[in-house]
Enzyme design. Structure first.
Site, short mmCIF file in Angstrom:
data_model
loop_
_atom_site.label_atom_id
_atom_site.label_comp_id
_atom_site.label_asym_id
_atom_site.label_seq_id
_atom_site.Cartn_x
_atom_site.Cartn_y
_atom_site.Cartn_z
N ASP A 97 -9.12 -5.60 -5.16
CA ASP A 97 -8.96 -4.68 -3.94
C ASP A 97 -9.44 -3.29 -5.25
O ASP A 97 -8.86 -3.05 -5.65
CB ASP A 97 -7.17 -4.35 -5.15
CG ASP A 97 -6.60 -3.38 -3.83
OD1 ASP A 97 -7.94 -2.19 -2.65
OD2 ASP A 97 -5.92 -3.26 -3.76
N HIS A 140 -7.11 -5.68 -0.66
CA HIS A 140 -6.10 -4.41 -0.21
C HIS A 140 -4.93 -5.91 0.17
O HIS A 140 -3.48 -5.33 0.13
CB HIS A 140 -6.72 -3.70 -0.09
CG HIS A 140 -5.79 -2.35 0.09
ND1 HIS A 140 -4.63 -2.34 -0.64
CD2 HIS A 140 -4.56 -2.06 1.76
CE1 HIS A 140 -3.45 -1.26 -0.79
NE2 HIS A 140 -3.40 -1.16 1.00
N SER A 181 0.62 -0.87 0.10
CA SER A 181 0.20 0.16 0.46
C SER A 181 0.55 0.99 -0.11
O SER A 181 1.40 1.42 -1.20
CB SER A 181 -0.87 -0.29 1.14
OG SER A 181 -1.94 0.97 1.13
#
Length: 826
Positions: free
Chosen positions: A769, A801, A678
């Site tokens: 995601d 995610h 991320s």
């Protein structure tokens, strides 16, 4: 009080297979590049064409040998050996929740601990319950007598004991159109099984955010949050559209889709609006709590002390778009979504009161907003005497737009008569800490509260928080507003509270090199903040000799990293040192090093045990885990210094931390890799572009690579504006960014530096995601490929995610381990 062991064993749908009787030991989570001491690796003069050719040849060789497409033929032995070791780490169970129930004997109590264990073949996590009697002697020693075997609970979404421990609720959510089941268990039998049709409501929310399941004190009703019933869809047949009232029995008809309705994004894309319900556990009757508009999504319900307003809950408005237009922005990990506490009548009591007050117009009870003057309020808890309603707020996050920020704690004095006529005063208990003094309390960072967090004085709560790079246990007196650290002051380990036993605490402690261990703390009489900690003997077998040896051979320390060339414009808190956790082998300083970066960016990598990180250092690597400025646990000024400066300040902090360990001779600067997910992936791909001669390999999980692409596809487009522009980004946020905005997004994105990248990079992407859609990582990977840079991409079709499905998580970190071994052994 009933013996919970007997209660659980008699549950007909529990099972305790012999294959799972022996559980392994449990687990608990653009700068100017520096010169001088920080040496940079110089890449050999190999042409891009030859790199691409070598990659193609390796793939062809794998195909010729009949190997899977993703397996490098030269690394087959590594896949075999590393997969065996990773499986040993995966088998280690985790400690989840715990409940403690008191008995009439002050020296006796009972504990129930939930345990999780990964089943890779089934691609799921199995759940067990383990029971213990706790006995306390006058000499302050504590003895835990554990049940001989854990009890597996299969197909259960949530386990909720009643306040007394006399009853147990099991929630069985359905994955199809069959009813949701609520099972009410007593001491020796199933007392009631309630089947709730989809036309009443859908699955119960059991997550940490919207989830809320609460017994009333009399243990006769349960309030909970569930998906609202399906909304009507248009129906079509051979004659076209079926008008309202047409018979459902008409043949050759089908349901259309109707209007699209927004969801709360990541993890909630298939969920309907969360709504509030109450069930009578004797009759099985379910009633919705009325008066709540569909524009509010509810969660975290609790029962109030005796009053007309029996239920208190949190609600989030769907008006989160530009200038408060209707728009549901992603809420997972996003504490910056405005929310408030509300009170509403219990629908069963409301009906009884209606019949007794019929004709009296002024006595109708309606839903009331309790925190009208505060833009954020959640995790409500009543004090044992019902005098105070205490809650957490992330007002700083809502005001600034940062997805998380330093918390504050507040209290409301609940009216003794239960009447909520006038406005309720809100008092501060723990304010936001802006700039902590040396080694002092840095502020509150709370991810949840126990259902019963109170000591016997009825004023002191025991909570888990973050203090720098450590997780700690705190006591908070909600009347005197005093905050004390309960977990050992001199410990670099991380500590989390599991349950409160009158004036004592059951907790779990671990470190990056130590498997989680349960501890029991006894409060020293006549002292405010002194506790004696004792290790709890548990029935968990020790890990394998190999795992034990690996962990014992390593050490870790928390490094203070001074800020390099701090600007005068920085707030004082942003000039304070940040931290990095350094893990190394006790006998070797020459091992290659992996820089590990957390996401968020407003989160933290604590010192607690991590299976994934343990697997990485078990391969012979040092780890440098950097909690750059903007992380939680260091005060609000340090955190708020990052929005508006991503891609420069955070990149600079990582390289500064790397400089420090190189200057101290702790690592070999020619063998450094970097990994992150991320925002950690954002930093990973920024670093290989801004410092192209520093890293010999990189791995990125669902990375943010191009903000100008992400802003139009993510469930949190506002994040892009705030992290690029700072607090002003809230004002600029729009679903139709300007050309100037898109240029800014591109300039601050890793893809703007892609022409300088030389580092072989592995990409691990979740196809489902919604936070950082797969297109972000794919675009960057393809751009590397067209430039002849070695890269590898693995896409997990069903993952979101976190890439946290057991098989996906396993394959992800196995490939990271093999990728780094391939490129750091050269």
């Amino acid at each position: 009080m009933v013996v919970l062991v007997r209660l659980l064993v008699t549950c007909a749908k529990f099972r305790c297979p012999a294959a799972n009787l022996l559980l392994p030991a449990s687990t608990s989570r653009v700068r100017a590049l520096p010169s001088g001491p920080l040496l940079r690796r110089r890449t050999s003069k190999v042409s891009l064409c030859s790199i691409a050719m070598a990659t193609t040849q390796a793939s062809e060789a794998a195909a010729d040998k009949g190997l899977p497409l993703a397996v490098d033929a030269t690394m087959v032995d590594e896949y075999v050996s590393q997969s065996k070791l990773l499986q040993e780490f995966v088998k280690i169970p985790t400690i989840g929740k715990a409940w403690i129930f008191n008995s009439k004997d002050d020296d006796m109590s009972k504990a129930v601990v939930s345990i999780g264990q990964t089943d890779l073949l089934a691609n799921k996590r199995r759940q067990f319950l383990l029971n213990s009697h706790i006995s306390k002697s006058p000499s302050k020693s504590v003895d835990f007598k554990w049940s001989p075997f854990p009890t597996e609970i299969s197909g259960v979404s949530a386990v909720i004991p009643s306040p007394s421990g006399e009853k147990l609720l099991l929630v069985r959510n359905s994955e199809d159109d069959s009813p949701t089941k609520l099972e009410i268990w007593g001491p020796c039998q199933l007392e009631n099984e309630i089947h709730i049709a989809k036309s009443v409501h859908g699955s119960l929310y059991t997550d940490e955010w919207f989830g809320g399941i609460s017994w009333n004190q009399e243990e006769t009703f349960i309030a909970y949050v569930a998906e609202e019933p399906p909304q009507p869809k248009p129906v079509f047949n051979d004659y076209g559209f079926k008008k309202e009232g047409s018979s459902e029995k008409d043949c050759k008809s089908w349901k259309g889709q109707g209007d699209w309705e927004e969801t709360w994004g990541e993890t909630y894309s298939k969920k309907r609006i969360p709504a509030l319900f109450v069930v009578n556990i004797s009759s099985g009757e379910v009633r919705p709590v009325k008066q709540i508009p569909r524009s509010l999504s509810v969660g975290q319900v609790i029962w109030a002390p005796s009053s007309s307003y029996s239920l208190v809950f949190v609600a989030w408005s769907s008006d989160n778009g530009f200038q408060e237009t209707p728009r549901k922005l992603g809420i997972k990990y996003c504490y910056n979504r405005p929310c408030a506490l509300y009170a509403a009548p219990d629908p069963f009591r409301e009906e009884a009161e209606k019949s007794s007050t019929e004709g009296k117009k002024d006595e109708t009870t309606t839903m009331i907003k309790l925190t009208a003057d505060l833009i954020s309020a959640f995790f409500p808890r009543f004090s044992p005497d019902g005098k105070y309603l205490v809650f957490i707020s992330t007002k700083s996050a809502v005001d600034s737009g940062a997805h998380n920020a330093t918390n504050s704690m507040h209290r409301i004095e609940w009216p003794a008569d239960g009447k909520l006529d006038g406005s309720l005063a809100i008092a501060d208990v723990v304010p936001v800490v802006m700039c902590p003094k040396d080694n002092c309390f840095p502020g509150l960072y709370c991810f949840g509260l126990l259902r019963d967090p109170w000591l016997t004085d009825g004023q002191t709560m025991i909570i888990s928080s973050v203090w720098g790079s450590r997780e700690v246990i705190l006591s908070v007196n909600v009347v005197s507003c005093e905050v004390s650290r309960v977990s050992p002051q001199d410990s670099d380990y991380s500590w989390n509270v599991l349950a409160v036993d009158k004036n004592n605490i059951l907790a779990v402690s671990s470190s990056l090199i130590t498997l989680p261990q349960m501890y029991y703390a006894i409060k020293v009489p006549q002292t405010e903040s002194k506790w004696e900690w004792q290790e709890v003997s548990t029935p968990f077998p020790k890990p394998s000799d190999k795992i034990s040896s690996i962990l014992a051979e390593h050490k870790f320390s928390i490094l203070k990293i001074p800020i390099s060339n701090p600007s005068d414009k920085l707030a004082n808190g942003a000039k304070l040192p940040f931290e990095a956790i350094f893990v190394s082998h006790k006998d070797s300083a020459s091992n290659p090093t992996i820089v590990v970066l957390h996401g968020g960016p407003h989160s933290v990598y604590p010192t607690s045990y991590s299976k994934s990180l343990a697997f990485l250092f078990s391969q012979g690597y040092n780890l440098l885990v950097v909690n750059y400025r903007g992380s939680l646990g260091f005060g609000e000024e340090a955190l708020q210094s990052l929005p508006g400066n991503i891609g420069s300040q955070d990149v600079n902090d990582v390289l500064t931390a790397l400089d420090l360990v190189i200057k101290r001779g702790l690592i070999d600067p020619s063998r450094v890799a970097v990994v992150g997910g991320s925002h950690g992936g954002f930093l990973t791909t920024h670093l290989i572009g801004q410092a192209p001669d520093t890293f010999v390999a990189a791995a990125a999980r669902n990375p943010v690579c191009n903000l100008s692409l992400m802003v139009g596809t993510s469930d949190i487009p506002d994040w892009c504006f705030v992290e690029i522009y700072g607090k002003e980004g809230k004002r600029y946020f729009s679903e139709s960014p300007s050309v100037d905005d898109l240029c800014q997004f591109h300039q601050k994105s890793p893809i703007s530096h892609i022409s300088k990248v030389k580092t072989p990079t592995l990409f691990l992407l979740g196809a489902q995601d919604l936070r950082v859609p797969v297109s972000n990582g794919l675009q960057y990977a393809r751009a590397l490929k067209e430039r002849g840079i070695e890269s590898k991409t693995i896409i997990f079709p069903e993952d979101i995610h976190g890439i946290d499905k057991p098989q996906s998580d396993f394959e992800s970190f196995l490939n990271i381990g093999v990728w780094f071994k391939k490129h750091m052994s050269k």
